[in-house]
Enzyme design. Structure first.
Site, PDB file in Angstrom:
ATOM      1  N   TYR A 136       0.862  -1.192   0.000  1.00 34.50           N
ATOM      2  CA  TYR A 136       0.000   0.000   0.000  1.00 34.50           C
ATOM      3  C   TYR A 136       0.892   1.234   0.000  1.00 34.50           C
ATOM      4  O   TYR A 136       0.730   2.130   0.808  1.00 34.50           O
ATOM      5  CB  TYR A 136      -0.877  -0.040   1.263  1.00 34.50           C
ATOM      6  CG  TYR A 136      -2.093   0.847   1.282  1.00 34.50           C
ATOM      7  CD1 TYR A 136      -2.998   0.893   0.233  1.00 34.50           C
ATOM      8  CD2 TYR A 136      -2.361   1.630   2.413  1.00 34.50           C
ATOM      9  CE1 TYR A 136      -4.128   1.682   0.291  1.00 34.50           C
ATOM     10  CE2 TYR A 136      -3.488   2.430   2.484  1.00 34.50           C
ATOM     11  CZ  TYR A 136      -4.370   2.452   1.416  1.00 34.50           C
ATOM     12  OH  TYR A 136      -5.500   3.246   1.484  1.00 34.50           O
ATOM     13  N   HIS A 141      -2.789   7.657  -3.240  1.00 33.34           N
ATOM     14  CA  HIS A 141      -3.956   6.776  -3.178  1.00 33.34           C
ATOM     15  C   HIS A 141      -4.429   6.613  -1.739  1.00 33.34           C
ATOM     16  O   HIS A 141      -5.626   6.709  -1.453  1.00 33.34           O
ATOM     17  CB  HIS A 141      -3.605   5.414  -3.777  1.00 33.34           C
ATOM     18  CG  HIS A 141      -4.665   4.376  -3.584  1.00 33.34           C
ATOM     19  ND1 HIS A 141      -5.873   4.393  -4.257  1.00 33.34           N
ATOM     20  CD2 HIS A 141      -4.707   3.271  -2.784  1.00 33.34           C
ATOM     21  CE1 HIS A 141      -6.607   3.351  -3.891  1.00 33.34           C
ATOM     22  NE2 HIS A 141      -5.923   2.662  -2.995  1.00 33.34           N
ATOM     23  N   ARG A 150     -12.042   9.547   6.517  1.00 31.56           N
ATOM     24  CA  ARG A 150     -11.496  10.279   7.662  1.00 31.56           C
ATOM     25  C   ARG A 150     -10.930  11.609   7.166  1.00 31.56           C
ATOM     26  O   ARG A 150      -9.705  11.760   7.043  1.00 31.56           O
ATOM     27  CB  ARG A 150     -10.390   9.468   8.342  1.00 31.56           C
ATOM     28  CG  ARG A 150     -10.813   8.090   8.861  1.00 31.56           C
ATOM     29  CD  ARG A 150      -9.627   7.320   9.434  1.00 31.56           C
ATOM     30  NE  ARG A 150      -8.570   7.156   8.446  1.00 31.56           N
ATOM     31  CZ  ARG A 150      -8.529   6.189   7.541  1.00 31.56           C
ATOM     32  NH1 ARG A 150      -9.490   5.280   7.501  1.00 31.56           N
ATOM     33  NH2 ARG A 150      -7.524   6.112   6.680  1.00 31.56           N
ATOM     34  N   GLN A 247     -15.812  -4.976  -0.184  1.00 31.67           N
ATOM     35  CA  GLN A 247     -14.676  -4.611   0.666  1.00 31.67           C
ATOM     36  C   GLN A 247     -15.107  -3.758   1.853  1.00 31.67           C
ATOM     37  O   GLN A 247     -14.642  -3.952   2.986  1.00 31.67           O
ATOM     38  CB  GLN A 247     -13.634  -3.870  -0.170  1.00 31.67           C
ATOM     39  CG  GLN A 247     -12.361  -3.516   0.588  1.00 31.67           C
ATOM     40  CD  GLN A 247     -11.339  -2.852  -0.328  1.00 31.67           C
ATOM     41  OE1 GLN A 247     -11.597  -2.597  -1.496  1.00 31.67           O
ATOM     42  NE2 GLN A 247     -10.169  -2.579   0.217  1.00 31.67           N
ATOM     43  N   LYS A 260     -11.164  -9.092  -2.969  1.00 30.69           N
ATOM     44  CA  LYS A 260      -9.879  -9.063  -3.658  1.00 30.69           C
ATOM     45  C   LYS A 260      -9.475 -10.406  -4.265  1.00 30.69           C
ATOM     46  O   LYS A 260      -8.654 -10.438  -5.192  1.00 30.69           O
ATOM     47  CB  LYS A 260      -8.776  -8.645  -2.675  1.00 30.69           C
ATOM     48  CG  LYS A 260      -8.842  -7.192  -2.228  1.00 30.69           C
ATOM     49  CD  LYS A 260      -8.282  -6.277  -3.283  1.00 30.69           C
ATOM     50  CE  LYS A 260      -8.044  -4.890  -2.714  1.00 30.69           C
ATOM     51  NZ  LYS A 260      -7.415  -3.992  -3.704  1.00 30.69           N
TER      52      LYS A 260
END
Length: 435
Positions: A136, A141, A150, A247, A260
């Site tokens: 990640y 992204h 958030r 997800q 996924k």
């Protein structure tokens, strides 16, 4: 990662269409597995619009020493044994192939007999993938996704301290061109009292680079950051398809599962670290106030040459665009330089707890988005969670992917003074869910 004669921009091939080819000039020479029409799987090298039969070349006397050792290890329809050999034999093979394919090579006629038209061949996964881990490391992204949930704290506190990743599903990885079936799963709309089960309505793409592991490490050991690049055998494009509605319902507390594991698509050629040497750059400096990486993740050589300047594009082709004879719509124009962590840091952190990597394992970088709206590596970012749809020249709109849509990923290294090289396409069309 030194430059040599194989990177010379003036080097030309007797395979005429390779000269100036957008992906596969003689300066690239990526490795893969193909089968000619009616034939068995065998190792090959992309050159222009052709594939050189590496297995057939081994049957001649044109390869010797380490180059022959590398070609021999590439037998059996998968490149795992070649990846395991490390950089030495791989570089020797690259150097010899460059000699055989260069303009004026005396061996031209013998080598030409081993060329196949790529359009008439089937491309396969280049290696048996034992394990797949998705990271990640695309910070833009991560920020874009975080802002949707958030707004005041888009990044979780650990993001800038540790390369975040999760273990994915290797069995559902497929090469470019294989259609992807829309997954079914359990999801729950925000205003629904109960979850429901059915086809995903928020199917998305993810623009990533794939990292092929070469020599691995023993269980219980780790790979130091200064040696991590020695364990990387090459790179590909990766689309880690995501069902956003599934997800959102399932990812807590253990992360994504059915959202996924249904499919990931990769470009079928392994672009070697040697071919990418001209496009290495310094890791972009961290923003003021960001923490310094812990010592096990910090190496000055990696910081000075561990990142890549690669153009990354996402194209969308829809039934409406195709029927109207219109070109694909460009969703994103991003760059690999937007990775917050280097590949070496990914490899080192992966093994830091004693996990053993193996030849042919695949790592994904995570979605690589740029800082601007036109550089989003997923639709959930580009459409702000579906609130602002893409408007296409055909009159269609897209919030998420619909059946019949096709996604095409492209990656190219472009630098003044060097030949452009690319990864080949990573594409797949979406099929409807099975009832």
């Amino acid at each position: 990662m030194t430059l040599d004669h194989t990177h010379d921009a003036m080097l030309r091939s007797w395979v005429k269409e390779a000269n100036g080819h957008p992906d596969f000039p003689i300066q690239n020479l990526p490795l893969g597995v193909f089968s000619p029409e009616g034939g068995a799987q065998r190792a090959g090298v992309a050159i222009g619009d052709h594939i050189l039969d590496l297995t057939g070349l081994l049957g001649t006397d044109l390869l010797q020493g380490e180059a022959a050792r590398a070609a021999e290890a590439a037998g059996g329809g998968a490149l795992n044994a070649l990846l395991a050999l490390g950089a030495g034999p791989r570089r020797a093979l690259r150097a010899r192939l460059s000699e055989l394919l260069r303009e004026g090579a005396p061996e031209r006629d013998r080598v030409a007999a081993l060329l196949h038209e790529a359009a008439a061949c089937t491309l396969h996964l280049p290696a048996r993938i034992g394990d797949y881990t998705d990271f990640y490391v695309g910070i833009h992204h991560a920020e874009n996704i975080g802002k949707q949930f958030r707004p005041d704290q888009p990044l979780l506190p650990n993001y800038k301290h540790v390369p975040i990743g999760y273990h994915g599903r290797a069995s559902s990885i497929r090469p470019s061109g294989i259609p992807v079936r829309r997954p079914r799963g359990q999801s729950k709309a925000p205003d629904a009292g109960m979850p429901s089960f059915g086809p995903s309505s928020r199917l998305d793409l993810e623009l990533e680079l794939g990292v092929w592991i070469g020599p691995g490490n023993d269980l219980g050991t780790s790979i130091p950051i200064g040696e991590a690049q020695d364990h990387v055998a090459g790179y590909c494009l990766l689309n880690d398809w995501s069902a956003r509605d599934i997800q959102a319902w399932e990812y807590q507390p253990l992360g994504p599962f059915l959202s996924k594991n249904f499919a990931s698509t990769i470009s079928p050629w392994i672009v070697t670290p040697e071919a990418l040497s001209p496009f290495r750059i310094a890791q972009p400096p961290r923003s003021e106030g960001d923490p310094r990486p812990l010592s096990y993740l910090l190496d000055e050589a990696d910081q000075s040459r561990g990142a890549f300047d690669l153009r990354l594009d996402v194209l969308l082709s829809t039934p409406g665009l195709r029927e109207a004879g219109l070109p694909p719509h460009r969703i994103s124009a991003s760059n690999a330089r937007h990775m917050y962590w280097t590949v070496a840091q990914m490899v080192t952190h992966h093994t830091s707890g004693g996990c053993n990597l193996q030849p042919g394992d695949l790592l994904g970088t995570g979605t690589i988005s740029g800082p601007d709206r036109d550089a989003c590596g997923s639709l959930v970012e580009a459409t702000l969670g579906g609130r602002e749809p893409l408007r296409l020249a055909s009159g269609e709109e897209r919030r998420f992917l619909e059946d019949g849509d096709e996604i095409i990923l492209q990656a190219r290294g472009v630098r003044e003074g060097f030949a452009q090289i690319g990864f080949g396409e990573c594409r797949a069309v979406i099929l409807g869910a099975v009832a």
